[in-house]
Design an enzyme around this catalytic site. Structure first.
Site, PDB file in Angstrom:
ATOM      1  N   GLY A 159      52.148  75.153  53.597  1.00 25.47           N
ATOM      2  CA  GLY A 159      51.301  75.646  52.150  1.00 25.47           C
ATOM      3  C   GLY A 159      51.539  76.083  51.570  1.00 25.47           C
ATOM      4  O   GLY A 159      50.559  77.221  50.913  1.00 25.47           O
ATOM      5  N   PHE A 167      47.423  79.131  46.950  1.00 30.52           N
ATOM      6  CA  PHE A 167      47.612  80.642  46.007  1.00 30.52           C
ATOM      7  C   PHE A 167      49.288  80.878  45.760  1.00 30.52           C
ATOM      8  O   PHE A 167      49.387  80.502  44.603  1.00 30.52           O
ATOM      9  CB  PHE A 167      46.531  81.463  46.254  1.00 30.52           C
ATOM     10  CG  PHE A 167      46.679  82.810  45.766  1.00 30.52           C
ATOM     11  CD1 PHE A 167      46.669  82.917  44.350  1.00 30.52           C
ATOM     12  CD2 PHE A 167      46.786  83.741  46.717  1.00 30.52           C
ATOM     13  CE1 PHE A 167      47.212  83.915  43.864  1.00 30.52           C
ATOM     14  CE2 PHE A 167      46.967  85.548  45.887  1.00 30.52           C
ATOM     15  CZ  PHE A 167      46.902  85.286  44.262  1.00 30.52           C
ATOM     16  N   ILE A 168      48.943  81.943  47.065  1.00 31.68           N
ATOM     17  CA  ILE A 168      51.594  83.180  46.857  1.00 31.68           C
ATOM     18  C   ILE A 168      51.725  81.321  47.135  1.00 31.68           C
ATOM     19  O   ILE A 168      53.280  82.155  46.784  1.00 31.68           O
ATOM     20  CB  ILE A 168      50.935  83.509  48.113  1.00 31.68           C
ATOM     21  CG1 ILE A 168      48.882  84.719  48.131  1.00 31.68           C
ATOM     22  CG2 ILE A 168      52.068  84.246  48.220  1.00 31.68           C
ATOM     23  CD1 ILE A 168      49.598  85.224  49.340  1.00 31.68           C
ATOM     24  N   ILE A 221      50.111  71.227  59.071  1.00 30.93           N
ATOM     25  CA  ILE A 221      51.725  71.482  59.955  1.00 30.93           C
ATOM     26  C   ILE A 221      51.369  71.776  62.151  1.00 30.93           C
ATOM     27  O   ILE A 221      51.992  71.794  62.536  1.00 30.93           O
ATOM     28  CB  ILE A 221      51.537  73.452  59.534  1.00 30.93           C
ATOM     29  CG1 ILE A 221      50.186  73.999  60.088  1.00 30.93           C
ATOM     30  CG2 ILE A 221      51.843  73.678  58.940  1.00 30.93           C
ATOM     31  CD1 ILE A 221      50.160  75.546  60.076  1.00 30.93           C
ATOM     32  N   THR A 238      49.961  89.428  57.790  1.00 28.75           N
ATOM     33  CA  THR A 238      49.459  90.051  56.739  1.00 28.75           C
ATOM     34  C   THR A 238      48.768  91.423  57.449  1.00 28.75           C
ATOM     35  O   THR A 238      49.112  91.357  58.380  1.00 28.75           O
ATOM     36  CB  THR A 238      47.976  89.873  56.616  1.00 28.75           C
ATOM     37  OG1 THR A 238      46.592  90.607  56.382  1.00 28.75           O
ATOM     38  CG2 THR A 238      47.582  89.159  58.164  1.00 28.75           C
ATOM     39  N   ASP A 239      48.902  92.377  56.919  1.00 30.26           N
ATOM     40  CA  ASP A 239      48.315  94.000  57.006  1.00 30.26           C
ATOM     41  C   ASP A 239      46.793  93.726  57.913  1.00 30.26           C
ATOM     42  O   ASP A 239      46.974  94.826  58.099  1.00 30.26           O
ATOM     43  CB  ASP A 239      48.090  95.054  55.770  1.00 30.26           C
ATOM     44  CG  ASP A 239      47.035  94.071  54.800  1.00 30.26           C
ATOM     45  OD1 ASP A 239      46.257  93.305  55.194  1.00 30.26           O
ATOM     46  OD2 ASP A 239      46.539  95.586  53.653  1.00 30.26           O
ATOM     47  N   GLU A 240      46.532  92.688  57.979  1.00 28.56           N
ATOM     48  CA  GLU A 240      45.606  92.751  58.316  1.00 28.56           C
ATOM     49  C   GLU A 240      45.438  92.834  60.022  1.00 28.56           C
ATOM     50  O   GLU A 240      44.578  93.231  60.468  1.00 28.56           O
ATOM     51  CB  GLU A 240      44.190  91.984  58.138  1.00 28.56           C
ATOM     52  CG  GLU A 240      43.757  91.689  56.724  1.00 28.56           C
ATOM     53  CD  GLU A 240      42.628  91.025  56.586  1.00 28.56           C
ATOM     54  OE1 GLU A 240      41.645  90.715  57.523  1.00 28.56           O
ATOM     55  OE2 GLU A 240      42.036  90.690  55.875  1.00 28.56           O
ATOM     56  N   TYR A 268      39.967  86.067  61.840  1.00 27.61           N
ATOM     57  CA  TYR A 268      41.477  85.721  61.156  1.00 27.61           C
ATOM     58  C   TYR A 268      42.446  86.517  61.713  1.00 27.61           C
ATOM     59  O   TYR A 268      43.647  86.400  62.042  1.00 27.61           O
ATOM     60  CB  TYR A 268      41.089  85.936  59.250  1.00 27.61           C
ATOM     61  CG  TYR A 268      42.511  86.123  58.374  1.00 27.61           C
ATOM     62  CD1 TYR A 268      43.263  84.451  58.637  1.00 27.61           C
ATOM     63  CD2 TYR A 268      42.850  87.685  57.685  1.00 27.61           C
ATOM     64  CE1 TYR A 268      44.319  85.242  57.428  1.00 27.61           C
ATOM     65  CE2 TYR A 268      43.894  87.505  57.302  1.00 27.61           C
ATOM     66  CZ  TYR A 268      44.609  86.399  57.181  1.00 27.61           C
ATOM     67  OH  TYR A 268      45.507  86.403  56.077  1.00 27.61           O
ATOM     68  N   ALA A 269      41.891  87.703  61.493  1.00 28.13           N
ATOM     69  CA  ALA A 269      43.001  89.074  61.159  1.00 28.13           C
ATOM     70  C   ALA A 269      43.707  88.385  63.274  1.00 28.13           C
ATOM     71  O   ALA A 269      44.589  88.878  62.925  1.00 28.13           O
ATOM     72  CB  ALA A 269      42.911  90.373  61.455  1.00 28.13           C
ATOM     73  N   ALA A 270      42.775  88.275  63.855  1.00 26.38           N
ATOM     74  CA  ALA A 270      43.675  88.195  65.670  1.00 26.38           C
ATOM     75  C   ALA A 270      44.524  86.593  65.232  1.00 26.38           C
ATOM     76  O   ALA A 270      45.910  87.293  66.332  1.00 26.38           O
ATOM     77  CB  ALA A 270      42.134  87.473  66.418  1.00 26.38           C
ATOM     78  N   LYS A 292      46.486  86.133  63.486  1.00 22.26           N
ATOM     79  CA  LYS A 292      47.297  86.104  62.483  1.00 22.26           C
ATOM     80  C   LYS A 292      48.316  86.828  63.380  1.00 22.26           C
ATOM     81  O   LYS A 292      49.888  86.854  63.655  1.00 22.26           O
ATOM     82  CB  LYS A 292      47.424  86.530  61.057  1.00 22.26           C
ATOM     83  CG  LYS A 292      46.850  86.150  60.045  1.00 22.26           C
ATOM     84  CD  LYS A 292      47.951  84.427  59.709  1.00 22.26           C
ATOM     85  CE  LYS A 292      48.648  84.650  58.789  1.00 22.26           C
ATOM     86  NZ  LYS A 292      48.929  83.873  58.146  1.00 22.26           N
ATOM     87  N   ASN A 305      47.084  90.190  47.499  1.00 17.15           N
ATOM     88  CA  ASN A 305      47.633  89.364  47.153  1.00 17.15           C
ATOM     89  C   ASN A 305      46.095  89.298  45.851  1.00 17.15           C
ATOM     90  O   ASN A 305      45.325  89.279  46.033  1.00 17.15           O
ATOM     91  CB  ASN A 305      48.234  88.757  47.145  1.00 17.15           C
ATOM     92  CG  ASN A 305      49.350  88.555  47.663  1.00 17.15           C
ATOM     93  OD1 ASN A 305      50.938  87.993  47.613  1.00 17.15           O
ATOM     94  ND2 ASN A 305      49.826  89.700  49.064  1.00 17.15           N
ATOM     95  N   LYS A 314      37.503  84.715  47.579  1.00 14.60           N
ATOM     96  CA  LYS A 314      38.745  85.997  47.177  1.00 14.60           C
ATOM     97  C   LYS A 314      37.611  86.627  45.991  1.00 14.60           C
ATOM     98  O   LYS A 314      37.557  86.498  45.374  1.00 14.60           O
ATOM     99  CB  LYS A 314      39.562  85.777  47.692  1.00 14.60           C
ATOM    100  CG  LYS A 314      40.416  84.750  48.291  1.00 14.60           C
ATOM    101  CD  LYS A 314      40.623  85.129  49.748  1.00 14.60           C
ATOM    102  CE  LYS A 314      40.852  83.906  50.664  1.00 14.60           C
ATOM    103  NZ  LYS A 314      41.765  84.032  50.085  1.00 14.60           N
TER     104      LYS A 314
END
Ligand code: NAD
Ligand code: DAU
Length: 330
Positions: free
Chosen positions: A7, A11-12, A60, A123-125, A147-149, A151, A177, A186
């Site tokens: 990835g 961005f990151i 991946i 993530t914090d999510e 998404y959070a689930a 992750k 970020n 975003k």
């Protein structure tokens, strides 16, 4: 150091590759990215001819191909994911595929190839909304959106690979970020680019939600530290001290660009919208990390970057994004 970044065209990940090339003269980096709508190989134009860096376009989820690619490498840092919460609300399948099954595929390949470190970027999510205080790494996971689930599921799978098979895994959970090269779907780049185009800034609900905005380069420094000093099987939080309401961030953007507050438009709230994220990051501070950039100066530089780099974001906004934006905001 021989390191695979999955990835890395996002961005990151692209910032992390640039960070490694600058800091480690003898590193070798393999960037593997599927180049989804969010991946942009131009994020790395400035380093693409560096002999220490190479790129392979791959998914991946393709475990056989990933095992072949990972052979003879030492470390893997996984940034690859579907990352936009709003998209996960309309197309959760893509998130389960990449963020869960993709990570499962990577874990299996990493185990077969006997990698000496596997860093999963989380993530914090995964904790869901935080009503008060700051959460420690031991807090129960309670994700609010697909998404959070997805992750959270990946984190648990990765930790199980440490417990069951001894794969040397660390998990990094950071807050939101911001910085150059972030996709204009975003909030911060969307608001900056909309303001530059004199379009409305769509603030969800009343704009009272709170996020702890972390400058992307400070995140990269933290990941590097965890790579060097992180304990296997551990989760590390990364966040700045304070949070800001979305409304405050929108106003800051308008002020920096000399635009009126009337450009803000309050729109329908996001489903399952988490009110506040807030992490305690004493654990990584004990390893010696602290953010090197102040929010205000990094934020002003970021706004300036989008102002000066219209050639980077205009093609993205003119491509598939237009259809996405139309569906999202009418
Ligand atoms: P991004 O959306 O900008 O980039 C994701 C990258 O992953 C893209 O280059 C994309 O092409 C690639 N990718 C997607 N599916 C893939 C697949 N199946 N195979 C290979 N590559 C694939 O994301 P980002 O904002 O840079 O986030 C990177 C990571 O950090 C993610 O795991 C995200 O969950 C996490 N994270 C992001 C933030 C944030 O604020 N952006 C905060 C905390 C954690
Ligand atoms: O917290 C970390 C997470 O930050 C990462 O794990 C995700 O990958 C990343 O996308 C980001 O998620 P958020 O949902 O917090 O980021 P986003 O920029 O989409 O939204 C930030 C806040 O702004 C959130 O409260 C929703 C709000 N928002 C967002 C958009 C796109 C708006 O008010 N209007 C908008 O148009």
């Amino acid at each position: 150091m021989k390191i695979v970044v999955t990835g890395g065209a996002g961005f990151i990940g692209s910032h992390f590759i640039r960070y490694l090339l600058k800091k480690y003269p003898d590193c070798q980096i393999l960037n593997i990215d599927r180049l989804t709508y969010a991946g942009n190989i131009h994020n790395l134009d400035d380093v693409s001819s560096d002999r220490r860096y190479c790129f392979v376009q791959e998914d991946i989820c393709h475990q056989k191909e990933m095992t072949t690619l990972l052979r003879d490498w030492d470390i893997l840092v996984n940034f690859a994911a579907e990352t936009h919460v709003d998209r996960s609300l309309v197309n959760p399948e893509a998130f389960i595929r990449t963020d869960v099954l993709g990570v499962f595929s990577l874990l299996r390949s990493a185990y077969q190839c006997k990698l000496r470190k596997f860093i999963q970027i989380s993530t914090d999510e995964v904790y869901g909304s935080v009503s008060q205080g700051r959460l420690k790494e031991t807090r129960l996971l309670s994700p609010s959106n697909p998404y959070a689930a997805s992750k959270a599921a990946a984190d648990l799978l990765a930790l199980s690979y440490w417990k069951s098979y001894g794969l040397p895994v660390c998990i990094v959970r950071s807050t939101n970020n911001f910085g150059p090269f972030q996709h204009p779907e975003k909030m911060i780049p969307l608001f900056i680019t909309n303001a530059l185009l004199n379009k409305k800034l769509p603030v969800y609900g009343e704009g009272k939600q709170i996020r702890q905005w972390l400058f992307v380069e400070d995140h990269c420094g933290a990941i590097d530290l965890i790579l060097q000093k992180g304990e296997n099987g551990q989760v590390y939080h990364v966040s700045p001290e304070r949070g800001y309401r979305n409304l405050t961030v929108a106003r800051k953007i308008l002020r920096l660009l000399g635009k009126p507050d009337s450009l803000m438009e309050f729109v329908k709230d996001r489903a399952g919208h988490d009110y506040r994220y807030s992490l305690n990051c004493q654990k990584i501070k004990a390893l010696g990390w602290k953010p090197r950039h102040s929010f205000n100066s990094a934020f002003a530089k970021t706004v300036q970057w989008y102002k000066e780099n219209t050639g980077w974001w205009q093609p993205i906004r003119e491509g598939d994004f237009q259809e996405y934006y139309r569906q999202q905001y009418g």
